[in-house]
Design a protein around this motif. Structure first.
Motif, PDB file in Angstrom:
ATOM      1  N   TRP A 205      11.358   3.669   2.801  1.00 57.24           N
ATOM      2  CA  TRP A 205      10.842   4.800   2.032  1.00 57.24           C
ATOM      3  C   TRP A 205       9.331   4.939   2.133  1.00 57.24           C
ATOM      4  O   TRP A 205       8.782   5.953   1.719  1.00 57.24           O
ATOM      5  CB  TRP A 205      11.223   4.618   0.552  1.00 57.24           C
TER       6      TRP A 205
ATOM      7  N   GLU B 189      11.246  -4.130  12.761  1.00 52.12           N
ATOM      8  CA  GLU B 189       9.862  -4.008  12.272  1.00 52.12           C
ATOM      9  C   GLU B 189       9.910  -4.412  10.805  1.00 52.12           C
ATOM     10  O   GLU B 189      10.399  -3.652   9.967  1.00 52.12           O
ATOM     11  CB  GLU B 189       9.378  -2.561  12.409  1.00 52.12           C
ATOM     12  N   LEU B 190       9.386  -5.589  10.484  1.00 55.59           N
ATOM     13  CA  LEU B 190       9.665  -6.162   9.159  1.00 55.59           C
ATOM     14  C   LEU B 190       8.392  -6.352   8.331  1.00 55.59           C
ATOM     15  O   LEU B 190       7.400  -5.691   8.562  1.00 55.59           O
ATOM     16  CB  LEU B 190      10.436  -7.469   9.355  1.00 55.59           C
ATOM     17  N   GLY B 191       8.447  -7.266   7.384  1.00 58.21           N
ATOM     18  CA  GLY B 191       7.356  -7.407   6.421  1.00 58.21           C
ATOM     19  C   GLY B 191       6.155  -8.168   6.950  1.00 58.21           C
ATOM     20  O   GLY B 191       6.132  -8.621   8.101  1.00 58.21           O
TER      21      GLY B 191
ATOM     22  N   THR C 278      13.573  -0.657  10.489  1.00 52.66           N
ATOM     23  CA  THR C 278      12.302  -0.950   9.830  1.00 52.66           C
ATOM     24  C   THR C 278      12.597  -1.196   8.360  1.00 52.66           C
ATOM     25  O   THR C 278      13.245  -0.370   7.712  1.00 52.66           O
ATOM     26  CB  THR C 278      11.316   0.224   9.951  1.00 52.66           C
ATOM     27  N   GLY C 279      12.129  -2.322   7.851  1.00 52.32           N
ATOM     28  CA  GLY C 279      12.364  -2.628   6.444  1.00 52.32           C
ATOM     29  C   GLY C 279      12.032  -4.076   6.164  1.00 52.32           C
ATOM     30  O   GLY C 279      11.206  -4.682   6.854  1.00 52.32           O
ATOM     31  N   SER C 280      12.709  -4.640   5.188  1.00 47.96           N
ATOM     32  CA  SER C 280      12.373  -6.002   4.758  1.00 47.96           C
ATOM     33  C   SER C 280      12.906  -7.037   5.744  1.00 47.96           C
ATOM     34  O   SER C 280      13.882  -6.788   6.475  1.00 47.96           O
ATOM     35  CB  SER C 280      12.966  -6.249   3.374  1.00 47.96           C
TER      36      SER C 280
ATOM     37  N   GLY D 253      22.541   1.324   1.884  1.00 49.19           N
ATOM     38  CA  GLY D 253      22.310   0.537   3.094  1.00 49.19           C
ATOM     39  C   GLY D 253      23.487  -0.344   3.426  1.00 49.19           C
ATOM     40  O   GLY D 253      23.908  -0.442   4.589  1.00 49.19           O
TER      41      GLY D 253
ATOM     42  N   CYS E  39       3.297  -1.721   5.600  1.00 47.37           N
ATOM     43  CA  CYS E  39       3.609  -3.020   6.211  1.00 47.37           C
ATOM     44  C   CYS E  39       2.372  -3.687   6.793  1.00 47.37           C
ATOM     45  O   CYS E  39       2.261  -4.905   6.786  1.00 47.37           O
ATOM     46  CB  CYS E  39       4.669  -2.825   7.286  1.00 47.37           C
TER      47      CYS E  39
ATOM     48  N   ARG F  31       7.277  -1.051  18.849  1.00 47.48           N
ATOM     49  CA  ARG F  31       7.259   0.412  18.912  1.00 47.48           C
ATOM     50  C   ARG F  31       5.969   0.820  19.613  1.00 47.48           C
ATOM     51  O   ARG F  31       5.044   0.037  19.777  1.00 47.48           O
ATOM     52  CB  ARG F  31       7.345   1.027  17.517  1.00 47.48           C
TER      53      ARG F  31
ATOM     54  N   GLU G 242       5.217 -11.373   0.245  1.00 48.16           N
ATOM     55  CA  GLU G 242       4.700 -10.004   0.362  1.00 48.16           C
ATOM     56  C   GLU G 242       4.831  -9.297  -0.990  1.00 48.16           C
ATOM     57  O   GLU G 242       5.908  -9.263  -1.576  1.00 48.16           O
ATOM     58  CB  GLU G 242       5.522  -9.257   1.426  1.00 48.16           C
TER      59      GLU G 242
ATOM     60  N   THR H 252      16.710  -7.871   5.094  1.00 50.56           N
ATOM     61  CA  THR H 252      17.683  -6.937   5.682  1.00 50.56           C
ATOM     62  C   THR H 252      17.631  -7.026   7.210  1.00 50.56           C
ATOM     63  O   THR H 252      18.672  -6.936   7.877  1.00 50.56           O
ATOM     64  CB  THR H 252      17.406  -5.485   5.217  1.00 50.56           C
TER      65      THR H 252
ATOM     66  N   SER I  20      15.669   3.327   8.302  1.00 53.50           N
ATOM     67  CA  SER I  20      14.237   3.343   7.971  1.00 53.50           C
ATOM     68  C   SER I  20      13.994   3.234   6.459  1.00 53.50           C
ATOM     69  O   SER I  20      14.864   3.568   5.653  1.00 53.50           O
ATOM     70  CB  SER I  20      13.590   4.614   8.547  1.00 53.50           C
TER      71      SER I  20
ATOM     72  N   LYS J 216      19.567   6.881   9.396  1.00 50.06           N
ATOM     73  CA  LYS J 216      19.823   6.698   7.965  1.00 50.06           C
ATOM     74  C   LYS J 216      18.502   6.389   7.275  1.00 50.06           C
ATOM     75  O   LYS J 216      18.017   5.266   7.290  1.00 50.06           O
ATOM     76  CB  LYS J 216      20.797   5.542   7.698  1.00 50.06           C
TER      77      LYS J 216
HETATM   78  P1  NAD Z   1      14.865  -2.627   2.852  1.00 54.59           P
HETATM   79  O1  NAD Z   1      15.149  -3.653   3.873  1.00 54.59           O
HETATM   80  O2  NAD Z   1      15.383  -2.858   1.480  1.00 54.59           O
HETATM   81  O3  NAD Z   1      15.443  -1.202   3.286  1.00 54.59           O
HETATM   82  C1  NAD Z   1      15.114  -0.589   4.507  1.00 54.59           C
HETATM   83  C2  NAD Z   1      16.269   0.293   4.958  1.00 54.59           C
HETATM   84  O4  NAD Z   1      17.411  -0.538   5.202  1.00 54.59           O
HETATM   85  C3  NAD Z   1      16.714   1.325   3.933  1.00 54.59           C
HETATM   86  O5  NAD Z   1      17.089   2.512   4.594  1.00 54.59           O
HETATM   87  C4  NAD Z   1      17.926   0.678   3.306  1.00 54.59           C
HETATM   88  O6  NAD Z   1      18.840   1.606   2.748  1.00 54.59           O
HETATM   89  C5  NAD Z   1      18.522  -0.027   4.503  1.00 54.59           C
HETATM   90  N1  NAD Z   1      19.400  -1.169   4.155  1.00 54.59           N
HETATM   91  C6  NAD Z   1      19.357  -1.954   3.051  1.00 54.59           C
HETATM   92  N2  NAD Z   1      20.324  -2.890   3.124  1.00 54.59           N
HETATM   93  C7  NAD Z   1      20.976  -2.693   4.283  1.00 54.59           C
HETATM   94  C8  NAD Z   1      22.062  -3.352   4.930  1.00 54.59           C
HETATM   95  N3  NAD Z   1      22.684  -4.396   4.362  1.00 54.59           N
HETATM   96  N4  NAD Z   1      22.474  -2.898   6.130  1.00 54.59           N
HETATM   97  C9  NAD Z   1      21.849  -1.844   6.718  1.00 54.59           C
HETATM   98  N5  NAD Z   1      20.823  -1.177   6.148  1.00 54.59           N
HETATM   99  C10 NAD Z   1      20.383  -1.598   4.947  1.00 54.59           C
HETATM  100  O7  NAD Z   1      13.288  -2.444   2.848  1.00 54.59           O
HETATM  101  P2  NAD Z   1      12.422  -1.530   1.873  1.00 54.59           P
HETATM  102  O8  NAD Z   1      12.235  -2.251   0.596  1.00 54.59           O
HETATM  103  O9  NAD Z   1      12.970  -0.168   1.817  1.00 54.59           O
HETATM  104  O10 NAD Z   1      11.039  -1.442   2.680  1.00 54.59           O
HETATM  105  C11 NAD Z   1       9.984  -2.281   2.427  1.00 54.59           C
HETATM  106  C12 NAD Z   1       9.894  -3.348   3.497  1.00 54.59           C
HETATM  107  O11 NAD Z   1       9.797  -2.733   4.767  1.00 54.59           O
HETATM  108  C13 NAD Z   1       8.654  -4.203   3.356  1.00 54.59           C
HETATM  109  O12 NAD Z   1       8.973  -5.547   3.571  1.00 54.59           O
HETATM  110  C14 NAD Z   1       7.755  -3.697   4.464  1.00 54.59           C
HETATM  111  O13 NAD Z   1       6.810  -4.639   4.912  1.00 54.59           O
HETATM  112  C15 NAD Z   1       8.740  -3.324   5.504  1.00 54.59           C
HETATM  113  N6  NAD Z   1       8.176  -2.358   6.454  1.00 54.59           N
HETATM  114  C16 NAD Z   1       7.854  -2.785   7.699  1.00 54.59           C
HETATM  115  C17 NAD Z   1       7.277  -1.916   8.618  1.00 54.59           C
HETATM  116  C18 NAD Z   1       6.890  -2.379  10.000  1.00 54.59           C
HETATM  117  O14 NAD Z   1       6.621  -1.537  10.847  1.00 54.59           O
HETATM  118  N7  NAD Z   1       6.830  -3.661  10.278  1.00 54.59           N
HETATM  119  C19 NAD Z   1       7.042  -0.596   8.248  1.00 54.59           C
HETATM  120  C20 NAD Z   1       7.378  -0.187   6.971  1.00 54.59           C
HETATM  121  C21 NAD Z   1       7.957  -1.079   6.082  1.00 54.59           C
END
Ligand code: NAD
Length: 524
Positions: free
Chosen positions: A164, A261-263, A238-240, A221, A295, A473, A393, A243, A162, A188
């Motif tokens: 931050w 769940e992405l950007g 959930t993240g970029s 990560g 997001c 979700r 984004e 990733t 997840s 994590k």
């Molecule tokens: P990120 O992808 O950099 O990191 C997200 C998580 O992935 C963190 O816990 C990170 O440590 C982990 N991670 C990073 N590299 C990894 C790898 N190689 N393998 C496994 N895990 C890894 O994203 P971010 O910058 O922390 O979050 C912002 C992004 O998240 C934005 O794009 C936002 O739109 C998106 N987001 C989406 C939703 C949704 O529900 N769609 C919700 C919240 C945030």
């Protein structure tokens, strides 16, 4: 930044005994730690123990053992524990909110949204899991003779990775349905969200969930995240988008499922019949909640040209009236961004747009006087495809305003680009807005709201189309992603092969006759 381990005079923002009680929950056996500081003022919050790959393996081993026992606990008992968690969250809401604000820097009202979202999620799955997980009865090949039921079997151990931006929601809300479905969780959280995630784990323990069912590991990560995808039976990420693609490839190699769940680059449409003032009020929340680090928040705002000037004036006026101050206070509308990286990215997007000819209607600058990572809520006009913030984004408090003339044109523009997470339409004519929503390629569309109407309606699925992810979700979809479907078919009275004294050819003829009858009777 002073390292408080080296500098005994450092002033911590949090009581260190309480922090150590939380961090003792990280599955980490070595001495490695990472300092986490508050985005509000840089004050140290505490040292987070860092997990090694062996620690992740140990977390999975414990989670697996706990899951085998948990799978036998009746769903109604699991629900009882979850409703207990709901009550604890409401009771301890101030402590939770304080920690979210300290760790994320967000304004209190937005931290509180998280507390409510997790409580509502606990109530929803605390009441509905048994219904979502009940076995389905399906028609059998021979009606009355073949009885079929489809069971929902836990996947095993779910890995949750997840970000931050919503430390409490992102740490807990996806895991609760995983538990209800009979799984264990290895989570994590992001490095800037670990303390809040650990508080969530403490609440689960206090609610009576079995020891070891929920594990937290901490670390980079690339290293720890990959260890999770190599061991989990399902991954919820959930993240970029970047990733997310990596995670999807790793899960594909192991033939396990994942939800992503992405950007987003979410569009808001203000139609010509919209109330400009109501739309402007919604646009402030749409663009600047949690400093735009959300997001589902809006970064593109299309306004019917007939009301463009009136709307823009109200939107600018309302944005300028926002209050900035101590994020701990309810009256504060916006806090700082979470990190220097975020500040650099937001600044770069705005500087690039301005250098290429965009106009700043309000905002546009970092404000160190308001907080080390504070960036003013910013409205841009005249953004073109040559500018980074047109399609990428920003994930910050920056929104671009565009006039539009026809509805066909605005739908094409809303669907431009590769994202498809969330959209919003403001109109007095809800039927017309619904018809337009059907033409927008986004996982959710809110009418006369930006994102909260869909996000807080926990019975409905939430997620993205196209580069915004896959899987959903919330709702029945949010729990069923965590189960395998198992078909159990019981045959009685007549076997599914030639009857005594019948040749294979006669059996074949009987099957054809039966098939024709079924077609006539319209039985599927
Ligand atoms: P990120 O992808 O950099 O990191 C997200 C998580 O992935 C963190 O816990 C990170 O440590 C982990 N991670 C990073 N590299 C990894 C790898 N190689 N393998 C496994 N895990 C890894 O994203 P971010 O910058 O922390 O979050 C912002 C992004 O998240 C934005 O794009 C936002 O739109 C998106 N987001 C989406 C939703 C949704 O529900 N769609 C919700 C919240 C945030």
């Amino acid at each position: 930044m002073r390292d408080p381990e080296l500098d005994p005079t450092a002033t911590y923002r949090l009581d260190q005994q309480a922090v150590r009680r939380l961090t003792a929950r990280v599955r980490a056996s070595g001495d490695s730690t990472q300092l986490v500081c508050s985005p509000i003022d840089g004050a140290p919050l505490g040292m987070i123990p860092q997990s090694s790959p062996e620690d992740v393996a140990a977390a999975f081993a414990r989670a697996r053992a706990a899951q085998r026992r948990w799978a036998h606990v009746p769903v109604v008992e699991r629900q009882r524990l979850l409703l207990g968690l709901h009550d604890l969250i409401l009771q301890q809401r101030e402590e939770i909110t304080d920690l979210i604000v300290s760790e994320s820097g967000k304004a209190r009202k937005h931290a509180f949204d998280e507390v409510m979202h997790v409580a509502m999620t606990a109530r929803y799955y605390g009441l509905k899991s048994a219904a979502h997980l009940a076995s389905d009865h399906r028609s059998g090949v021979l009606p009355g003779l073949t009885r079929v039921q489809v069971n929902h079997v836990p996947k095993g151990v779910v890995g949750i990775i997840s970000p931050w931006n919503y430390p409490f929601t992102m740490a807990l809300a996806d895991g609760l349905p995983a538990l209800m479905a009979g799984n264990a969780v290895v989570a994590k959280p992001d490095a800037q969200a670990t303390l809040t995630a650990l508080l969530g784990m403490r609440l689960l323990e206090e609610a009576g969930f079995p020891v070891d069912l929920w594990q937290i590991v901490a670390g980079s990560g690339e290293v720890i995240g990959t260890e999770i995808t190599q061991r989990a039976d399902y991954v919820c990420f959930t993240g970029s988008t970047a990733t997310g693609r990596l995670i999807a490839r790793q899960c594909a190699d192991r033939l396990i499922g994942c939800s992503l769940e992405l950007g987003g680059k979410n569009p808001m449409l203000v139609l010509r019949d919209a109330d400009p003032d109501r739309a402007a009020e919604g646009a402030v929340r749409a663009a600047f909640s949690n400093s735009g680090q959300l997001c589902v928040s809006m970064e593109r705002l299309f306004v019917a040209d007939q009301i463009y000037d009136r709307f823009a004036a109200r939107f600018v006026e309302r944005t300028r009236a926002m209050t900035f101050g101590d994020p701990m206070q309810w009256a504060t509308d916006m806090g700082p961004l979470v990190s220097q990286d975020q500040l650099d990215k937001v600044t770069a997007h705005v500087d690039d747009a301005v250098a290429k000819g965009a106009t700043v209607l309000t905002g546009g600058r970092p404000r160190a006087d308001l907080g080390r990572y504070f960036f003013e809520p910013t409205i841009l006009e005249g953004v073109t495809p040559a500018m980074t913030c047109f399609g990428s984004e920003t994930f910050g408090p920056v929104i671009s305003l565009y006039p539009f003339h026809s509805e066909t044109e605005v739908i094409d523009r809303a669907n431009e680009g590769s994202y498809g997470l969330n959209a919003s339409i403001y109109s007095r004519d809800v039927s017309r807005a619904r018809a337009l929503a059907a033409r927008i390629r986004c996982g959710s569309v809110n009418i006369n709201e930006a994102f909260a109407a869909s996000f807080a309606s926990l019975d409905s699925p939430m997620g993205g189309m196209r580069d915004s992810g896959s899987g959903r979700r919330q709702g029945s979809e949010g729990i069923r992603r965590y189960v395998e479907l198992q078909t159990v078919a019981a045959q009685r009275l007549m076997k599914l092969g030639p009857l005594p004294g019948m040749s294979d050819e006669q059996w074949g003829a009987l099957l054809v006759r039966n098939e024709r009858i079924m077609r006539k009777l319209r039985r599927a």
